[in-house]
Design a protein around this motif. Structure first.
Motif, PDB file in Angstrom:
ATOM      1  N   ASN A  35       0.814  -1.207   0.000  1.00 58.61           N
ATOM      2  CA  ASN A  35       0.000   0.000   0.000  1.00 58.61           C
ATOM      3  C   ASN A  35       0.855   1.267   0.000  1.00 58.61           C
ATOM      4  OD1 ASN A  35      -2.723  -1.404   0.971  1.00 58.61           O
ATOM      5  ND2 ASN A  35      -1.104  -2.097   2.340  1.00 58.61           N
ATOM      6  N   VAL A  37       0.213   5.059   1.704  1.00 58.98           N
ATOM      7  CA  VAL A  37      -0.626   5.838   2.616  1.00 58.98           C
ATOM      8  C   VAL A  37       0.052   7.200   2.765  1.00 58.98           C
ATOM      9  CG1 VAL A  37      -1.556   6.019   4.966  1.00 58.98           C
ATOM     10  CG2 VAL A  37      -1.378   3.771   3.850  1.00 58.98           C
ATOM     11  N   TRP A  47      -5.377   6.567   3.210  1.00 56.25           N
ATOM     12  CA  TRP A  47      -5.007   5.491   2.292  1.00 56.25           C
ATOM     13  C   TRP A  47      -5.049   6.018   0.865  1.00 56.25           C
ATOM     14  CZ3 TRP A  47      -8.247   3.422  -1.472  1.00 56.25           C
ATOM     15  CH2 TRP A  47      -7.709   2.332  -2.174  1.00 56.25           C
ATOM     16  N   SER A  50      -3.486   0.532  -3.247  1.00 57.58           N
ATOM     17  CA  SER A  50      -3.047  -0.816  -2.869  1.00 57.58           C
ATOM     18  C   SER A  50      -2.836  -1.661  -4.111  1.00 57.58           C
ATOM     19  CB  SER A  50      -4.097  -1.506  -1.995  1.00 57.58           C
ATOM     20  OG  SER A  50      -4.298  -0.843  -0.785  1.00 57.58           O
ATOM     21  N   TYR A  59      -6.140  -0.935  -6.401  1.00 57.95           N
ATOM     22  CA  TYR A  59      -7.179  -0.034  -5.940  1.00 57.95           C
ATOM     23  C   TYR A  59      -6.588   1.356  -5.707  1.00 57.95           C
ATOM     24  CZ  TYR A  59      -9.064  -4.622  -4.745  1.00 57.95           C
ATOM     25  OH  TYR A  59      -9.470  -5.932  -4.799  1.00 57.95           O
ATOM     26  N   TYR A  60      -7.440   2.372  -5.893  1.00 55.20           N
ATOM     27  CA  TYR A  60      -7.038   3.759  -5.685  1.00 55.20           C
ATOM     28  C   TYR A  60      -8.106   4.511  -4.912  1.00 55.20           C
ATOM     29  CZ  TYR A  60      -3.734   2.780  -9.460  1.00 55.20           C
ATOM     30  OH  TYR A  60      -2.745   2.229 -10.234  1.00 55.20           O
ATOM     31  N   ASP A  99       0.937  -5.079   3.821  1.00 54.20           N
ATOM     32  CA  ASP A  99      -0.173  -5.814   4.429  1.00 54.20           C
ATOM     33  C   ASP A  99       0.365  -7.002   5.215  1.00 54.20           C
ATOM     34  OD1 ASP A  99      -3.196  -5.820   2.339  1.00 54.20           O
ATOM     35  OD2 ASP A  99      -2.259  -4.272   3.567  1.00 54.20           O
TER      36      ASP A  99
ATOM     37  N   SER B  97     -14.960   0.144  -2.669  1.00 51.25           N
ATOM     38  CA  SER B  97     -13.853  -0.292  -3.509  1.00 51.25           C
ATOM     39  C   SER B  97     -12.493  -0.062  -2.852  1.00 51.25           C
ATOM     40  CB  SER B  97     -13.897   0.442  -4.846  1.00 51.25           C
ATOM     41  OG  SER B  97     -13.854   1.840  -4.642  1.00 51.25           O
ATOM     42  N   SER B  98     -12.462   0.582  -1.695  1.00 54.42           N
ATOM     43  CA  SER B  98     -11.204   0.863  -1.006  1.00 54.42           C
ATOM     44  C   SER B  98     -10.922  -0.238   0.015  1.00 54.42           C
ATOM     45  CB  SER B  98     -11.276   2.194  -0.266  1.00 54.42           C
ATOM     46  OG  SER B  98     -11.756   3.207  -1.096  1.00 54.42           O
ATOM     47  N   PRO B  99      -9.726  -0.842  -0.040  1.00 53.80           N
ATOM     48  CA  PRO B  99      -9.406  -1.867   0.961  1.00 53.80           C
ATOM     49  C   PRO B  99      -9.389  -1.323   2.381  1.00 53.80           C
ATOM     50  CG  PRO B  99      -7.905  -1.970  -0.898  1.00 53.80           C
ATOM     51  CD  PRO B  99      -8.691  -0.717  -1.048  1.00 53.80           C
ATOM     52  N   TYR B 100      -9.030  -0.063   2.533  1.00 50.34           N
ATOM     53  CA  TYR B 100      -8.925   0.513   3.864  1.00 50.34           C
ATOM     54  C   TYR B 100      -9.655   1.849   3.932  1.00 50.34           C
ATOM     55  CZ  TYR B 100      -5.060  -2.697   4.901  1.00 50.34           C
ATOM     56  OH  TYR B 100      -4.297  -3.806   5.114  1.00 50.34           O
ATOM     57  N   VAL B 101     -10.227   2.130   5.102  1.00 53.38           N
ATOM     58  CA  VAL B 101     -10.663   3.482   5.423  1.00 53.38           C
ATOM     59  C   VAL B 101     -10.087   3.819   6.796  1.00 53.38           C
ATOM     60  CG1 VAL B 101     -12.875   2.648   6.361  1.00 53.38           C
ATOM     61  CG2 VAL B 101     -12.609   5.048   5.684  1.00 53.38           C
ATOM     62  N   PHE B 102      -9.456   4.977   6.895  1.00 51.26           N
ATOM     63  CA  PHE B 102      -8.830   5.386   8.147  1.00 51.26           C
ATOM     64  C   PHE B 102      -9.781   6.243   8.972  1.00 51.26           C
ATOM     65  CE2 PHE B 102      -4.370   4.267   8.444  1.00 51.26           C
ATOM     66  CZ  PHE B 102      -4.084   3.815   7.180  1.00 51.26           C
TER      67      PHE B 102
END
Lengths: 120, 111
Positions: A35, A37, A47, A50, A59-60, A99, B97-102
């Motif tokens: 990723n 960040v 983020w 990834s 992913y964006y 990850d 669609s985002s693997p992460y959200v902070f």
């Protein structure tokens, strides 16, 4: 020892481009999703992008979609972020992050970050 | 994808316990068991403190604990120490669609 070392940051004018690199050591990059960040000055972590172990899992964040491209070179154990059409709001410290395999949906190692400054 | 909501700041005296909340929706915190917490000292790399809501990675003090109820996750730091002063961020897996959200981040101050 796992290490992630970012490079390529710097000062660029609005509309310009930069390519960030992340050199990984102490592990085999091709077995991990990776990723990017970022943290803008005075702001929280965000983020950015990834990439999975295979190229069909990329992913964006909406804020960079269409302008940034993430890629990896497993032979060089390196991760990249090509940043085009840069804007002032892209100014941030950019972290490369790995990850975890055991701690699912978590990042277990981070680099120290590289600063990108976009001047208007 | 909107950021998860955290209090901007939390403070406590040495030895006390504090709790940081992280509020999302059924599409992230409430829908999955994948909430993580990170500690971030200025000019250092963030550090994973809690994963999968309540699990501690090896080497993380047992003074740090995590939990979740509905759409809100929590990080509790017991026996607060000076070295705990840092920014803390939650993340969650999300159905978007985002693997992460902070989370928005919480500054912990030890008085």
């Amino acid at each position: 020892e796992v290490q992630l070392v970012e490079s390529g940051g710097g000062l660029v004018k609005s509309g310009g481009s930069l390519r960030l690199s992340c050199a990984a050591s102490g592990f085999t990059l091709n077995t991990y999703s990776m990723n990017w960040v970022r943290q803008a000055p005075g702001k929280g972590l965000e983020w950015v992008s990834s990439i999975g172990t295979t190229w069909n899992h990329i992913y964006y964040a909406d804020s960079v979609k269409g302008r940034f491209t993430i890629s990896r070179d497993n032979a060089k154990n390196s991760l990249y972020l090509q940043m085009n059409s840069l804007r002032a709001e892209d100014t941030a410290v950019y972290y490369c992050a790995r990850d975890s395999i055991s701690a699912r949906r978590s990042v277990d190692y981070w680099g120290q970050g590289t600063l990108v400054t976009v001047s208007s | 994808q909107s950021a998860l909501t955290q209090p901007a700041s939390v403070s406590g005296s040495p030895g006390q316990s504090i709790t940081i909340s992280c509020t999302g929706t059924t599409s992230d915190v409430g829908g999955y068991h994948y909430v993580s917490w990170y500690q971030h000292h200025p000019d250092k790399a963030p550090k994973l403190m809690i994963y999968e809501v309540s699990n501690r990675p090896s080497g993380v003090s047992n003074r740090f604990s995590g939990s979740k109820s509905g759409n809100t996750a929590s990080l509790t730091i017991s026996g607060l120490q000076a070295e705990d002063e840092a920014d803390y961020y939650c993340t969650s897996y999300t159905s978007s669609s985002s693997p992460y959200v902070f989370g928005t981040g919480t500054k912990v101050t030890v008085l």
